[in-house]
Write a protein that holds these residues in place. Sequence first.
Motif, PDB file in Angstrom:
ATOM      1  N   HIS A 169       0.829  -1.203   0.000  1.00 43.70           N
ATOM      2  CA  HIS A 169       0.000   0.000   0.000  1.00 43.70           C
ATOM      3  C   HIS A 169       0.868   1.259   0.000  1.00 43.70           C
ATOM      4  O   HIS A 169       0.528   2.266  -0.639  1.00 43.70           O
ATOM      5  CB  HIS A 169      -0.914   0.007   1.222  1.00 43.70           C
ATOM      6  CG  HIS A 169      -1.939   1.103   1.200  1.00 43.70           C
ATOM      7  ND1 HIS A 169      -3.225   0.913   0.745  1.00 43.70           N
ATOM      8  CD2 HIS A 169      -1.855   2.413   1.550  1.00 43.70           C
ATOM      9  CE1 HIS A 169      -3.891   2.060   0.818  1.00 43.70           C
ATOM     10  NE2 HIS A 169      -3.080   2.977   1.316  1.00 43.70           N
ATOM     11  N   GLN A 170       1.963   1.182   0.697  1.00 48.42           N
ATOM     12  CA  GLN A 170       2.839   2.348   0.855  1.00 48.42           C
ATOM     13  C   GLN A 170       3.614   2.674  -0.415  1.00 48.42           C
ATOM     14  O   GLN A 170       4.059   3.799  -0.605  1.00 48.42           O
ATOM     15  CB  GLN A 170       3.824   2.072   2.001  1.00 48.42           C
ATOM     16  CG  GLN A 170       4.476   3.308   2.585  1.00 48.42           C
ATOM     17  CD  GLN A 170       5.119   2.987   3.917  1.00 48.42           C
ATOM     18  OE1 GLN A 170       5.418   1.835   4.228  1.00 48.42           O
ATOM     19  NE2 GLN A 170       5.348   4.005   4.726  1.00 48.42           N
ATOM     20  N   GLU A 194      -4.050   9.934  -2.472  1.00 46.31           N
ATOM     21  CA  GLU A 194      -4.645   9.292  -1.301  1.00 46.31           C
ATOM     22  C   GLU A 194      -4.952  10.298  -0.195  1.00 46.31           C
ATOM     23  O   GLU A 194      -4.185  11.229   0.055  1.00 46.31           O
ATOM     24  CB  GLU A 194      -3.687   8.213  -0.773  1.00 46.31           C
ATOM     25  CG  GLU A 194      -4.243   7.423   0.390  1.00 46.31           C
ATOM     26  CD  GLU A 194      -3.392   6.222   0.758  1.00 46.31           C
ATOM     27  OE1 GLU A 194      -3.626   5.635   1.827  1.00 46.31           O
ATOM     28  OE2 GLU A 194      -2.492   5.866  -0.024  1.00 46.31           O
ATOM     29  N   HIS A 195      -6.086  10.060   0.504  1.00 41.81           N
ATOM     30  CA  HIS A 195      -6.504  10.936   1.603  1.00 41.81           C
ATOM     31  C   HIS A 195      -6.735  10.166   2.906  1.00 41.81           C
ATOM     32  O   HIS A 195      -7.488  10.606   3.756  1.00 41.81           O
ATOM     33  CB  HIS A 195      -7.816  11.652   1.240  1.00 41.81           C
ATOM     34  CG  HIS A 195      -7.685  12.648   0.140  1.00 41.81           C
ATOM     35  ND1 HIS A 195      -8.782  13.168  -0.529  1.00 41.81           N
ATOM     36  CD2 HIS A 195      -6.596  13.230  -0.433  1.00 41.81           C
ATOM     37  CE1 HIS A 195      -8.372  14.008  -1.461  1.00 41.81           C
ATOM     38  NE2 HIS A 195      -7.051  14.060  -1.422  1.00 41.81           N
ATOM     39  N   THR A 196      -6.106   9.008   3.065  1.00 43.83           N
ATOM     40  CA  THR A 196      -6.446   8.155   4.203  1.00 43.83           C
ATOM     41  C   THR A 196      -5.791   8.564   5.525  1.00 43.83           C
ATOM     42  O   THR A 196      -6.338   8.314   6.592  1.00 43.83           O
ATOM     43  CB  THR A 196      -6.045   6.697   3.928  1.00 43.83           C
ATOM     44  OG1 THR A 196      -4.613   6.634   3.795  1.00 43.83           O
ATOM     45  CG2 THR A 196      -6.717   6.169   2.682  1.00 43.83           C
ATOM     46  N   ASN A 197      -4.586   9.109   5.460  1.00 43.31           N
ATOM     47  CA  ASN A 197      -3.812   9.469   6.663  1.00 43.31           C
ATOM     48  C   ASN A 197      -3.428   8.260   7.513  1.00 43.31           C
ATOM     49  O   ASN A 197      -3.104   8.415   8.702  1.00 43.31           O
ATOM     50  CB  ASN A 197      -4.587  10.475   7.538  1.00 43.31           C
ATOM     51  CG  ASN A 197      -4.789  11.804   6.846  1.00 43.31           C
ATOM     52  OD1 ASN A 197      -3.881  12.312   6.188  1.00 43.31           O
ATOM     53  ND2 ASN A 197      -5.986  12.354   6.955  1.00 43.31           N
ATOM     54  N   ALA A 234       0.381   5.153   4.478  1.00 46.09           N
ATOM     55  CA  ALA A 234      -0.187   5.799   3.287  1.00 46.09           C
ATOM     56  C   ALA A 234       0.838   5.862   2.161  1.00 46.09           C
ATOM     57  O   ALA A 234       2.059   5.795   2.383  1.00 46.09           O
ATOM     58  CB  ALA A 234      -0.674   7.195   3.638  1.00 46.09           C
ATOM     59  N   SER A 235       0.354   6.016   0.954  1.00 42.03           N
ATOM     60  CA  SER A 235       1.197   6.033  -0.237  1.00 42.03           C
ATOM     61  C   SER A 235       2.318   7.054  -0.136  1.00 42.03           C
ATOM     62  O   SER A 235       2.094   8.214   0.212  1.00 42.03           O
ATOM     63  CB  SER A 235       0.351   6.334  -1.469  1.00 42.03           C
ATOM     64  OG  SER A 235       1.165   6.535  -2.607  1.00 42.03           O
ATOM     65  N   ALA A 266      -2.244   5.577  -5.671  1.00 45.14           N
ATOM     66  CA  ALA A 266      -2.761   4.954  -4.453  1.00 45.14           C
ATOM     67  C   ALA A 266      -3.461   3.639  -4.767  1.00 45.14           C
ATOM     68  O   ALA A 266      -4.042   3.463  -5.843  1.00 45.14           O
ATOM     69  CB  ALA A 266      -3.739   5.899  -3.747  1.00 45.14           C
ATOM     70  N   SER A 275      -6.331   2.442  -4.241  1.00 47.42           N
ATOM     71  CA  SER A 275      -7.699   2.833  -3.882  1.00 47.42           C
ATOM     72  C   SER A 275      -8.736   1.857  -4.405  1.00 47.42           C
ATOM     73  O   SER A 275      -9.927   2.160  -4.419  1.00 47.42           O
ATOM     74  CB  SER A 275      -7.997   4.237  -4.424  1.00 47.42           C
ATOM     75  OG  SER A 275      -7.079   5.166  -3.889  1.00 47.42           O
ATOM     76  N   ASP A 308     -10.233   8.016  -0.162  1.00 43.16           N
ATOM     77  CA  ASP A 308     -10.266   7.613   1.250  1.00 43.16           C
ATOM     78  C   ASP A 308     -10.244   6.098   1.435  1.00 43.16           C
ATOM     79  O   ASP A 308     -10.256   5.605   2.568  1.00 43.16           O
ATOM     80  CB  ASP A 308     -11.528   8.166   1.920  1.00 43.16           C
ATOM     81  CG  ASP A 308     -11.533   9.679   1.979  1.00 43.16           C
ATOM     82  OD1 ASP A 308     -10.487  10.252   2.315  1.00 43.16           O
ATOM     83  OD2 ASP A 308     -12.572  10.290   1.678  1.00 43.16           O
ATOM     84  N   ASP A 331      -9.136   2.353   1.935  1.00 42.89           N
ATOM     85  CA  ASP A 331      -8.029   1.554   2.439  1.00 42.89           C
ATOM     86  C   ASP A 331      -8.558   0.156   2.729  1.00 42.89           C
ATOM     87  O   ASP A 331      -9.494  -0.010   3.511  1.00 42.89           O
ATOM     88  CB  ASP A 331      -7.432   2.178   3.709  1.00 42.89           C
ATOM     89  CG  ASP A 331      -6.310   1.336   4.295  1.00 42.89           C
ATOM     90  OD1 ASP A 331      -5.543   0.750   3.508  1.00 42.89           O
ATOM     91  OD2 ASP A 331      -6.200   1.267   5.547  1.00 42.89           O
TER      92      ASP A 331
END
Length: 380
Positions: free
Chosen positions: A15-16, A77-80, A84-85, A91, A93, A353, A355
Amino acid sequence: MSTIQKIIELRHTLHQHPEVSNREKQTSARISDFVQQYQPDKTIDISHTGKAFIFEGKNPGPTVMFRAELDALPILEHTNVPYASENSGVAHSCGHDGHMSMVAGLAPYIAENRPEKGRAVLLFQPAEEVEQGARDVVESPAFAEIEPDYIFALHNIPGIPKGKIILRRGTFSAASKGMIIRLTGKTSHAAEPENGISPVRAIEQIIRGLSEIVEDKSAFADLALLTIVHIRMGEVTFGTTPGDAEVMVTLRAYENDDMQKMTGLAEQVVEKAAENEQLKFAISYVEDFPALVNNDQCVDLLEEAVRKNGFDHAYREQPFKWSEDFSYYTQKYKGGFFGLGSGPDQPQLHNPDFDFPDDILGNGMAIFQTLYEKLLIENK
């Protein structure tokens, strides 16, 4: 560290470090590093960045393949989340990081329970998001070495309770394709439109004609949908009558025969409109996905695996309207594709968002393991 902890760690790493279609070199390398720990008998490079890991059985038997997708999306990406990417504007997603991790999670299990017969193949395919990924794999000479007797895959589905398995006989997800219509006439001064050949009226006829195709529900066995997604005509200037245009249309159907029929009718509409207005025309297609049609025997095997594991499941009444390039495998081989619920509150696929939830990894792995046991270990 337990197997599930290793799989969660793998997913977070994937994911990263997401990569877009056909550029998944580091993703492929990370998967390879993980699977090679469990000593597959053979590794095949396939179609750009793809990998196939083969575990040979002791005796003759079927080739059973499990497929996952390598690619991420061009999304910020907006996951925090802590993992995170790190690749800006890219991302996971869609959850391919989770799908890869579940298929890779078969490797430690297979290493401890080698096939009694046949062979197991863990296939990691590039470029699912841009349609040509599975097609390139199937058409690759390397794939001829590992053609499956059975092939299985899954997709996580937001909105469905976590871990619930979604099954369907026949069409699981729709066929779709992008149709690009190019019309060529002759530009002229806006004050003298009579000296040009404008595509305006042809576009009107095409819009009306395409709408009429799908209005006749009796013409098709099931869902048939035409969506005009983009129209461009001429240049942004008030002094010129346009001489060319481009119309983009998405065609979608549950049945491959309906898609073929709808495509032919749409082409007739374009040809007639161009002829009426004395225009030249050209038609091309992109993102061409056949319908994903499950094999009945494979669905039986999936249901047996679900029941053996005691998982909640349901049969879906209608196919999903989205498309999936696993359909290129099911056109030629016995295939079974199922949905894995990722939660009623899970952000939708392709959402910044999104994940993949770690707590459903075990469900997907359990289904794959049970299929593996049934086809390559039991009844030896």
